[in-house]
Write a protein that holds these residues in place. Structure first.
Motif, PDB file in Angstrom:
ATOM      1  N   VAL A  42      -2.344 -38.918 -49.666  1.00 44.40           N
ATOM      2  CA  VAL A  42      -1.751 -39.864 -50.613  1.00 44.40           C
ATOM      3  C   VAL A  42      -2.494 -41.203 -50.506  1.00 44.40           C
ATOM      4  CG1 VAL A  42       0.376 -41.004 -51.341  1.00 44.40           C
ATOM      5  CG2 VAL A  42       0.462 -38.684 -50.409  1.00 44.40           C
ATOM      6  N   SER A  43      -3.142 -41.579 -51.605  1.00 43.48           N
ATOM      7  CA  SER A  43      -3.916 -42.829 -51.631  1.00 43.48           C
ATOM      8  C   SER A  43      -3.005 -44.025 -51.861  1.00 43.48           C
ATOM      9  CB  SER A  43      -4.932 -42.790 -52.774  1.00 43.48           C
ATOM     10  OG  SER A  43      -5.838 -41.741 -52.615  1.00 43.48           O
ATOM     11  N   ALA A  44      -3.527 -45.194 -51.530  1.00 45.72           N
ATOM     12  CA  ALA A  44      -2.858 -46.440 -51.918  1.00 45.72           C
ATOM     13  C   ALA A  44      -3.531 -46.928 -53.199  1.00 45.72           C
ATOM     14  CB  ALA A  44      -3.019 -47.483 -50.820  1.00 45.72           C
ATOM     15  N   THR A  46      -3.345 -50.147 -56.496  1.00 49.97           N
ATOM     16  CA  THR A  46      -2.722 -51.351 -57.065  1.00 49.97           C
ATOM     17  C   THR A  46      -2.327 -51.129 -58.528  1.00 49.97           C
ATOM     18  OG1 THR A  46      -4.868 -52.213 -57.766  1.00 49.97           O
ATOM     19  CG2 THR A  46      -4.068 -52.878 -55.580  1.00 49.97           C
ATOM     20  N   ARG A  47      -2.600 -49.940 -59.065  1.00 49.95           N
ATOM     21  CA  ARG A  47      -2.252 -49.755 -60.480  1.00 49.95           C
ATOM     22  C   ARG A  47      -0.741 -49.546 -60.627  1.00 49.95           C
ATOM     23  NH1 ARG A  47      -0.382 -44.947 -61.655  1.00 49.95           N
ATOM     24  NH2 ARG A  47      -1.576 -43.009 -61.472  1.00 49.95           N
ATOM     25  N   PRO A  48      -0.176 -49.927 -61.801  1.00 50.49           N
ATOM     26  CA  PRO A  48       1.269 -49.775 -61.987  1.00 50.49           C
ATOM     27  C   PRO A  48       1.693 -48.309 -61.944  1.00 50.49           C
ATOM     28  CG  PRO A  48       0.276 -51.096 -63.762  1.00 50.49           C
ATOM     29  CD  PRO A  48      -0.845 -50.525 -62.971  1.00 50.49           C
ATOM     30  N   ASP A  58       2.986 -39.512 -54.999  1.00 47.81           N
ATOM     31  CA  ASP A  58       1.766 -39.519 -55.812  1.00 47.81           C
ATOM     32  C   ASP A  58       0.768 -40.549 -55.284  1.00 47.81           C
ATOM     33  OD1 ASP A  58       2.606 -37.606 -57.988  1.00 47.81           O
ATOM     34  OD2 ASP A  58       4.253 -39.048 -58.023  1.00 47.81           O
ATOM     35  N   TYR A  59       1.261 -41.706 -55.004  1.00 43.27           N
ATOM     36  CA  TYR A  59       0.470 -42.805 -54.427  1.00 43.27           C
ATOM     37  C   TYR A  59       1.412 -43.679 -53.600  1.00 43.27           C
ATOM     38  CZ  TYR A  59      -3.461 -42.189 -57.736  1.00 43.27           C
ATOM     39  OH  TYR A  59      -4.536 -41.705 -58.435  1.00 43.27           O
ATOM     40  N   HIS A  60       0.805 -44.507 -52.760  1.00 46.37           N
ATOM     41  CA  HIS A  60       1.530 -45.652 -52.199  1.00 46.37           C
ATOM     42  C   HIS A  60       1.181 -46.799 -53.136  1.00 46.37           C
ATOM     43  CE1 HIS A  60       2.350 -43.363 -48.598  1.00 46.37           C
ATOM     44  NE2 HIS A  60       1.053 -43.102 -48.466  1.00 46.37           N
ATOM     45  N   SER A  86      -7.558 -51.040 -57.740  1.00 49.52           N
ATOM     46  CA  SER A  86      -8.070 -50.624 -56.431  1.00 49.52           C
ATOM     47  C   SER A  86      -7.389 -49.342 -55.968  1.00 49.52           C
ATOM     48  CB  SER A  86      -7.801 -51.719 -55.396  1.00 49.52           C
ATOM     49  OG  SER A  86      -8.367 -52.930 -55.814  1.00 49.52           O
ATOM     50  N   TYR A  87      -8.185 -48.457 -55.374  1.00 47.48           N
ATOM     51  CA  TYR A  87      -7.676 -47.198 -54.833  1.00 47.48           C
ATOM     52  C   TYR A  87      -8.291 -47.007 -53.455  1.00 47.48           C
ATOM     53  CZ  TYR A  87      -6.473 -45.828 -59.656  1.00 47.48           C
ATOM     54  OH  TYR A  87      -5.956 -45.764 -60.921  1.00 47.48           O
ATOM     55  N   GLY A  88      -7.508 -46.533 -52.487  1.00 48.16           N
ATOM     56  CA  GLY A  88      -8.070 -46.298 -51.167  1.00 48.16           C
ATOM     57  C   GLY A  88      -7.387 -45.168 -50.429  1.00 48.16           C
TER      58      GLY A  88
HETATM   59  P1  5GP Z   1      -5.220 -42.351 -61.808  1.00 47.45           P
HETATM   60  O1  5GP Z   1      -4.929 -43.816 -61.850  1.00 47.45           O
HETATM   61  O2  5GP Z   1      -5.355 -41.762 -63.174  1.00 47.45           O
HETATM   62  O3  5GP Z   1      -4.232 -41.601 -60.947  1.00 47.45           O
HETATM   63  O4  5GP Z   1      -6.635 -42.171 -61.098  1.00 47.45           O
HETATM   64  C1  5GP Z   1      -7.768 -42.798 -61.604  1.00 47.45           C
HETATM   65  C2  5GP Z   1      -8.985 -42.358 -60.814  1.00 47.45           C
HETATM   66  O5  5GP Z   1      -8.932 -42.864 -59.479  1.00 47.45           O
HETATM   67  C3  5GP Z   1      -9.142 -40.858 -60.698  1.00 47.45           C
HETATM   68  O6  5GP Z   1     -10.501 -40.533 -61.019  1.00 47.45           O
HETATM   69  C4  5GP Z   1      -8.862 -40.567 -59.243  1.00 47.45           C
HETATM   70  O7  5GP Z   1      -9.599 -39.456 -58.805  1.00 47.45           O
HETATM   71  C5  5GP Z   1      -9.330 -41.851 -58.589  1.00 47.45           C
HETATM   72  N1  5GP Z   1      -8.705 -42.061 -57.275  1.00 47.45           N
HETATM   73  C6  5GP Z   1      -7.416 -41.826 -56.912  1.00 47.45           C
HETATM   74  N2  5GP Z   1      -7.215 -42.145 -55.623  1.00 47.45           N
HETATM   75  C7  5GP Z   1      -8.407 -42.565 -55.128  1.00 47.45           C
HETATM   76  C8  5GP Z   1      -8.842 -43.017 -53.817  1.00 47.45           C
HETATM   77  O8  5GP Z   1      -8.093 -43.090 -52.837  1.00 47.45           O
HETATM   78  N3  5GP Z   1     -10.149 -43.361 -53.727  1.00 47.45           N
HETATM   79  C9  5GP Z   1     -11.014 -43.285 -54.782  1.00 47.45           C
HETATM   80  N4  5GP Z   1     -12.269 -43.627 -54.564  1.00 47.45           N
HETATM   81  N5  5GP Z   1     -10.640 -42.876 -56.008  1.00 47.45           N
HETATM   82  C10 5GP Z   1      -9.355 -42.512 -56.189  1.00 47.45           C
END
Ligand code: 5GP
Length: 212
Positions: A42-44, A46-48, A58-60, A86-88
């Motif tokens: 589960v990624s973190a 900043t998107r709504p 789904d996310y943090h 941002s995604y991480g």
């Molecule tokens: P969404 O906002 O539609 O869930 O994801 C948008 C994009 O961000 C997708 O291409 C997804 O694969 C990518 N993404 C989601 N989590 C991460 C992450 O932790 N790291 C990176 N680099 N990309 C991510």
């Protein structure tokens, strides 16, 4: 008594990437539902939050300030900016899990894939899904027909940009049939689990076999 199925092994990091419209979300869901040994990393972000999404599943969902602090404190294995947010990937859970034989699924883009590969090369398995044709991709990205031609063109452009990174992956699967695509991804997963280097219990097992 140990058998080759019950031997201790190190978990792996299965990365599934694709342009949107190639079926990545469907295949991810099927994997998580049918395979008891893999779980989603589960990624973190900043998107709504979107309707139907659950924080922590789904996310943090975090603020930019929290995300920046996590970056500063080295809490991410990788992070990237995608479409202005941002995604991480948080580090702690994944590192501890794979030591204990837990597999993780990553739904991340090509930037994240490159970073994860640089850091955790031997644990990473990179799979890229392709749509069966450009017409089918356009059809899938057109949605319910309510979007403008500009919006659809922008989505197609983004999809092409993502597809251009196909050669940075270990496996490429064309998704022309969801069930067949899912089965191929399962085959990859099963074979990768049997790699000698991942079967950490083998040394003891073979030593037993060699005893007289
Ligand atoms: P969404 O906002 O539609 O869930 O994801 C948008 C994009 O961000 C997708 O291409 C997804 O694969 C990518 N993404 C989601 N989590 C991460 C992450 O932790 N790291 C990176 N680099 N990309 C991510």
């Amino acid at each position: 008594m140990a058998s080759s199925d019950t031997l201790q092994r190190r978990g792996l990091m299965l990365i599934l990437s694709s342009p949107s419209g190639a079926g990545k979300t469907t295949i991810s869901r099927m994997l998580l539902e049918h395979d008891g040994e893999i779980r989603l990393s589960v990624s973190a972000t900043t998107r709504p939050i979107r309707p139907g999404e659950v924080d922590g599943r789904d996310y943090h969902f975090v603020t930019q300030a929290v995300f920046d602090r996590m970056v500063e404190e080295g809490e991410f294995l990788e992070w990237a900016t995608v479409f202005g947010h941002s995604y991480g990937t948080p580090k702690a859970q994944v590192k501890a899990g794979i030591r204990e034989g837990q597999d993780f699924l990553f739904d991340i883009d090509w930037q994240g894939t490159q970073q994860l590969y640089q850091k955790m090369e031997t644990d990473v398995v990179r799979v890229f899904l392709l749509p069966p044709s450009i017409d089918e991709l356009r059809r899938r990205l057109t949605g319910r027909g309510t979007d403008s031609a500009e919006v659809i063109a922008a989505r197609m452009e983004r999809a092409r940009a993502e597809i251009s990174h196909w050669d940075g992956y270990d496996y490429v699967v064309v998704n022309d049939d969801v069930q067949a695509c899912f089965e191929k991804v399962c085959e990859i997963l099963h074979a990768e689990r049997m790699k000698r280097a991942r079967q950490t219990g083998l040394i003891g097992f073979v030593r037993e076999l060699m005893k007289d």
